[in-house]
Design a protein around this motif. Structure first.
Motif, PDB file in Angstrom:
ATOM      1  N   PHE A 130       4.325   2.154  -6.574  1.00 18.41           N
ATOM      2  CA  PHE A 130       3.856   2.460  -5.232  1.00 18.41           C
ATOM      3  C   PHE A 130       4.367   1.434  -4.226  1.00 18.41           C
ATOM      4  CE2 PHE A 130       0.771   2.518  -1.788  1.00 18.41           C
ATOM      5  CZ  PHE A 130       0.535   3.869  -1.597  1.00 18.41           C
ATOM      6  N   SER A 131       4.227   0.157  -4.558  1.00 15.07           N
ATOM      7  CA  SER A 131       4.645  -0.902  -3.634  1.00 15.07           C
ATOM      8  C   SER A 131       6.155  -0.884  -3.396  1.00 15.07           C
ATOM      9  CB  SER A 131       4.211  -2.275  -4.146  1.00 15.07           C
ATOM     10  OG  SER A 131       4.768  -2.516  -5.425  1.00 15.07           O
ATOM     11  N   GLU A 132       6.931  -0.458  -4.377  1.00 16.14           N
ATOM     12  CA  GLU A 132       8.383  -0.357  -4.203  1.00 16.14           C
ATOM     13  C   GLU A 132       8.731   0.751  -3.220  1.00 16.14           C
ATOM     14  OE1 GLU A 132      10.922  -1.188  -8.018  1.00 16.14           O
ATOM     15  OE2 GLU A 132       9.138  -0.020  -8.596  1.00 16.14           O
ATOM     16  N   LEU A 133       7.974   1.837  -3.260  1.00 18.69           N
ATOM     17  CA  LEU A 133       8.241   2.969  -2.372  1.00 18.69           C
ATOM     18  C   LEU A 133       7.951   2.616  -0.917  1.00 18.69           C
ATOM     19  CD1 LEU A 133       6.752   5.874  -4.516  1.00 18.69           C
ATOM     20  CD2 LEU A 133       9.174   5.397  -4.062  1.00 18.69           C
ATOM     21  N   ARG A 134       7.000   1.749  -0.689  1.00 17.65           N
ATOM     22  CA  ARG A 134       6.626   1.397   0.685  1.00 17.65           C
ATOM     23  C   ARG A 134       7.723   0.614   1.404  1.00 17.65           C
ATOM     24  NH1 ARG A 134       1.025  -0.191   2.203  1.00 17.65           N
ATOM     25  NH2 ARG A 134       1.886   0.420   4.196  1.00 17.65           N
ATOM     26  N   VAL A 135       8.593  -0.061   0.658  1.00 18.12           N
ATOM     27  CA  VAL A 135       9.623  -0.894   1.289  1.00 18.12           C
ATOM     28  C   VAL A 135      10.582  -0.055   2.140  1.00 18.12           C
ATOM     29  CG1 VAL A 135      11.547  -2.477   0.858  1.00 18.12           C
ATOM     30  CG2 VAL A 135       9.407  -2.713  -0.429  1.00 18.12           C
ATOM     31  N   PRO A 136      11.252   0.961   1.588  1.00 21.99           N
ATOM     32  CA  PRO A 136      12.168   1.730   2.436  1.00 21.99           C
ATOM     33  C   PRO A 136      11.468   2.746   3.327  1.00 21.99           C
ATOM     34  CG  PRO A 136      12.229   2.580   0.215  1.00 21.99           C
ATOM     35  CD  PRO A 136      11.341   1.356   0.186  1.00 21.99           C
ATOM     36  N   LYS A 158      -2.218   5.316   2.809  1.00 19.97           N
ATOM     37  CA  LYS A 158      -2.986   6.556   2.634  1.00 19.97           C
ATOM     38  C   LYS A 158      -2.072   7.774   2.619  1.00 19.97           C
ATOM     39  CE  LYS A 158      -6.444   9.444   4.803  1.00 19.97           C
ATOM     40  NZ  LYS A 158      -7.018   9.855   6.063  1.00 19.97           N
ATOM     41  N   VAL A 159      -1.151   7.853   3.567  1.00 19.21           N
ATOM     42  CA  VAL A 159      -0.248   9.001   3.649  1.00 19.21           C
ATOM     43  C   VAL A 159       0.702   9.029   2.453  1.00 19.21           C
ATOM     44  CG1 VAL A 159       1.611  10.058   5.005  1.00 19.21           C
ATOM     45  CG2 VAL A 159      -0.454   9.229   6.142  1.00 19.21           C
ATOM     46  N   LEU A 160       1.178   7.866   2.026  1.00 18.37           N
ATOM     47  CA  LEU A 160       2.045   7.823   0.852  1.00 18.37           C
ATOM     48  C   LEU A 160       1.286   8.307  -0.375  1.00 18.37           C
ATOM     49  CD1 LEU A 160       4.675   7.213  -0.598  1.00 18.37           C
ATOM     50  CD2 LEU A 160       3.986   4.809  -0.708  1.00 18.37           C
ATOM     51  N   ALA A 161       0.065   7.841  -0.562  1.00 14.94           N
ATOM     52  CA  ALA A 161      -0.747   8.271  -1.706  1.00 14.94           C
ATOM     53  C   ALA A 161      -0.989   9.780  -1.653  1.00 14.94           C
ATOM     54  CB  ALA A 161      -2.070   7.515  -1.725  1.00 14.94           C
ATOM     55  N   GLU A 162      -1.325  10.302  -0.478  1.00 14.99           N
ATOM     56  CA  GLU A 162      -1.554  11.746  -0.335  1.00 14.99           C
ATOM     57  C   GLU A 162      -0.283  12.535  -0.617  1.00 14.99           C
ATOM     58  OE1 GLU A 162      -2.980  12.065   3.675  1.00 14.99           O
ATOM     59  OE2 GLU A 162      -5.047  11.508   3.117  1.00 14.99           O
ATOM     60  N   SER A 163       0.843  12.047  -0.119  1.00  7.98           N
ATOM     61  CA  SER A 163       2.121  12.730  -0.330  1.00  7.98           C
ATOM     62  C   SER A 163       2.494  12.746  -1.808  1.00  7.98           C
ATOM     63  CB  SER A 163       3.235  12.052   0.476  1.00  7.98           C
ATOM     64  OG  SER A 163       2.971  12.126   1.846  1.00  7.98           O
ATOM     65  N   LEU A 164       2.357  11.601  -2.470  1.00  3.52           N
ATOM     66  CA  LEU A 164       2.667  11.530  -3.901  1.00  3.52           C
ATOM     67  C   LEU A 164       1.743  12.446  -4.708  1.00  3.52           C
ATOM     68  CD1 LEU A 164       3.318   7.708  -4.198  1.00  3.52           C
ATOM     69  CD2 LEU A 164       4.996   9.516  -4.645  1.00  3.52           C
ATOM     70  N   ARG A 165       0.464  12.446  -4.373  1.00  4.30           N
ATOM     71  CA  ARG A 165      -0.500  13.297  -5.072  1.00  4.30           C
ATOM     72  C   ARG A 165      -0.142  14.770  -4.885  1.00  4.30           C
ATOM     73  NH1 ARG A 165      -4.850  11.877  -2.459  1.00  4.30           N
ATOM     74  NH2 ARG A 165      -4.928   9.906  -3.562  1.00  4.30           N
ATOM     75  N   SER A 166       0.196  15.139  -3.673  1.00  2.72           N
ATOM     76  CA  SER A 166       0.570  16.515  -3.380  1.00  2.72           C
ATOM     77  C   SER A 166       1.848  16.911  -4.122  1.00  2.72           C
ATOM     78  CB  SER A 166       0.768  16.673  -1.872  1.00  2.72           C
ATOM     79  OG  SER A 166       1.251  17.941  -1.570  1.00  2.72           O
ATOM     80  N   MET A 167       2.826  16.012  -4.122  1.00  3.65           N
ATOM     81  CA  MET A 167       4.079  16.297  -4.817  1.00  3.65           C
ATOM     82  C   MET A 167       3.865  16.349  -6.326  1.00  3.65           C
ATOM     83  SD  MET A 167       6.573  13.995  -2.407  1.00  3.65           S
ATOM     84  CE  MET A 167       8.128  14.441  -3.181  1.00  3.65           C
TER      85      MET A 167
END
Length: 160
Positions: free
Chosen positions: A46-52, A59-68
């Protein structure tokens, strides 16, 4: 000179049972395309994805990953370690998106300058200075900047 008039569009032109409008990774989620690109090279934390993915909240990243993940495009693997570790990766289904994404990126690189010129002419305004997205989420390139090739502005569209 005679003008050819195309046949009128029928009311059932679009199949009401066609699932395309319900496929979330085809662009209806703002971050989906970029997340797919980030996972292209292999599993990421998760923390690696936040860099780029600058500009996305946790919150939005977690929701997006969960949805995907629910869509079968991304897998989530928890490792029983101390501290716990979670990795996200593209599924085989998610990997099938890479080819179409490459095609859209190639098309964008080849046509971005023309698209921006048309938009500029329509809006009657000059494109903002600097490459990237403007406040309205539109793609722009610097005046006189290169719109095609390598890591040019076309890459901004899908993160290629």
């Amino acid at each position: 000179m005679t003008r050819t008039v195309p046949a009128p569009l029928p009311p059932d032109f679009f199949d009401p049972h066609c699932p395309v409008q319900r496929v979330p990774v085809l662009g209806s989620r703002k971050w989906a395309w970029r997340i797919v690109r980030c996972l292209e090279g292999g599993p990421r934390r998760f923390s690696e994805l936040r860099v780029p993915l600058t500009g996305i909240t946790a919150k939005v990243l977690a929701e997006s990953l969960r949805s995907m993940e629910h869509d079968g495009v991304v897998s989530r693997t928890e490792y029983a370690e101390n501290p716990p570790r979670v990795e996200y990766a593209l599924t085989p289904l998610g990997r099938t998106l890479l080819g179409p994404m490459d095609a859209v990126c190639d098309w964008s690189r080849a046509n971005l300058a023309e698209l921006l010129a048309a938009r500029e002419a329509a809006e009657g305004a000059r494109a903002p200075e600097g490459a990237g997205e403007d406040g309205a989420g539109r793609i722009s390139v610097p005046a006189g900047g290169e719109a095609a090739g390598g890591s040019g502005a076309g890459a901004v569209i899908l993160g290629a």
